[in-house]
Design a protein around this motif. Sequence first.
Motif, PDB file in Angstrom:
ATOM      1  N   SER A  33       0.822  -1.217   0.000  1.00  0.00           N
ATOM      2  CA  SER A  33       0.000   0.000   0.000  1.00  0.00           C
ATOM      3  C   SER A  33       0.855   1.264   0.000  1.00  0.00           C
ATOM      4  O   SER A  33       0.373   2.347  -0.353  1.00  0.00           O
ATOM      5  CB  SER A  33      -0.939   0.007   1.206  1.00  0.00           C
ATOM      6  N   TRP A  34       2.119   1.142   0.373  1.00  0.00           N
ATOM      7  CA  TRP A  34       3.037   2.276   0.401  1.00  0.00           C
ATOM      8  C   TRP A  34       3.202   2.888  -0.992  1.00  0.00           C
ATOM      9  O   TRP A  34       3.449   4.087  -1.144  1.00  0.00           O
ATOM     10  CB  TRP A  34       4.392   1.795   0.896  1.00  0.00           C
ATOM     11  N   VAL A  36       0.993   3.397  -3.242  1.00  0.00           N
ATOM     12  CA  VAL A  36      -0.142   4.221  -3.674  1.00  0.00           C
ATOM     13  C   VAL A  36       0.113   5.707  -3.435  1.00  0.00           C
ATOM     14  O   VAL A  36       0.016   6.517  -4.363  1.00  0.00           O
ATOM     15  CB  VAL A  36      -1.443   3.755  -2.997  1.00  0.00           C
ATOM     16  N   PRO A  37       0.431   6.138  -2.189  1.00  0.00           N
ATOM     17  CA  PRO A  37       0.715   7.566  -2.005  1.00  0.00           C
ATOM     18  C   PRO A  37       1.962   8.022  -2.749  1.00  0.00           C
ATOM     19  O   PRO A  37       2.076   9.197  -3.112  1.00  0.00           O
ATOM     20  CB  PRO A  37       0.873   7.714  -0.485  1.00  0.00           C
ATOM     21  N   VAL A  39       2.906   7.083  -5.824  1.00  0.00           N
ATOM     22  CA  VAL A  39       2.478   7.415  -7.182  1.00  0.00           C
ATOM     23  C   VAL A  39       1.612   8.673  -7.164  1.00  0.00           C
ATOM     24  O   VAL A  39       1.729   9.541  -8.049  1.00  0.00           O
ATOM     25  CB  VAL A  39       1.704   6.232  -7.804  1.00  0.00           C
ATOM     26  N   ALA A  40       0.753   8.792  -6.156  1.00  0.00           N
ATOM     27  CA  ALA A  40      -0.109   9.977  -6.053  1.00  0.00           C
ATOM     28  C   ALA A  40       0.726  11.251  -5.893  1.00  0.00           C
ATOM     29  O   ALA A  40       0.400  12.290  -6.468  1.00  0.00           O
ATOM     30  CB  ALA A  40      -1.069   9.823  -4.874  1.00  0.00           C
ATOM     31  N   CYS A 182       6.285   1.563  -9.795  1.00  0.00           N
ATOM     32  CA  CYS A 182       5.663   2.646  -9.027  1.00  0.00           C
ATOM     33  C   CYS A 182       6.654   3.654  -8.441  1.00  0.00           C
ATOM     34  O   CYS A 182       6.232   4.705  -7.942  1.00  0.00           O
ATOM     35  CB  CYS A 182       4.830   2.049  -7.885  1.00  0.00           C
TER      36      CYS A 182
END
Length: 215
Positions: A33-34, A36-37, A39-40, A182
């Motif tokens: 899950s790390w 995701v932020p 890439v955001a 990512c």
Amino acid sequence: MSTDQAKEISASGVTVDVGDATTRYLLYGLLPSWFVPGVADWVMHRRTRIEETAGTKESLIHSLMMAEVGIPIALTLRYEVNPLLLSVQLGGAAVHEATALWDVRTAVKSEREVKPIEQHIHSFLESLPFGALAALMCLHADQVKSLLRGGEGDPDAWRLVPRRRPLSRGYLAGIAAAIGTCVLLPYGEELLRCVRTGRKNDKRNKRNKSNRKGR
């Protein structure tokens, strides 16, 4: 949890290995899950035209922060947790936090707008390392105690010891692919974009200076 609740769970036949559950959470929950932020955050940099504002300096700071987190993670996936590895993890988390402050300061001083949504993304990127480290230290409380004693009495305290139960090649390959997709790919593109734009701006500025001198 009350004594009655504990007895009720025990009577139902449900048993939970907390250590095993925490390890699965770290490997298959928190670490994936790390990305995701991460890439955001890259998307926000692109939207605010980092190459035209903060430029190469901020992009290099991003690369530095990824190294500060990535090296301890890579070591943890391959080696046993001991005082040496805990020291690397704690040092990496502390340096990462200091670099994060430098990053925000650099962005704010430039023309790049750091929007509230980006600041919120940063809160995840800063808190996840501490959350992971706290869970890992709970799993290896004996090694935390050994660290506090300076590794006294443990001949392996200050050397890298390969995992007794290595992670599967499939898992490591999956994490490597996720890092490439990512992290390395988007942030490499960001750095390349900043360098190219910086060179174009330098050439344009030199031409403008030459034109002014020739008048």
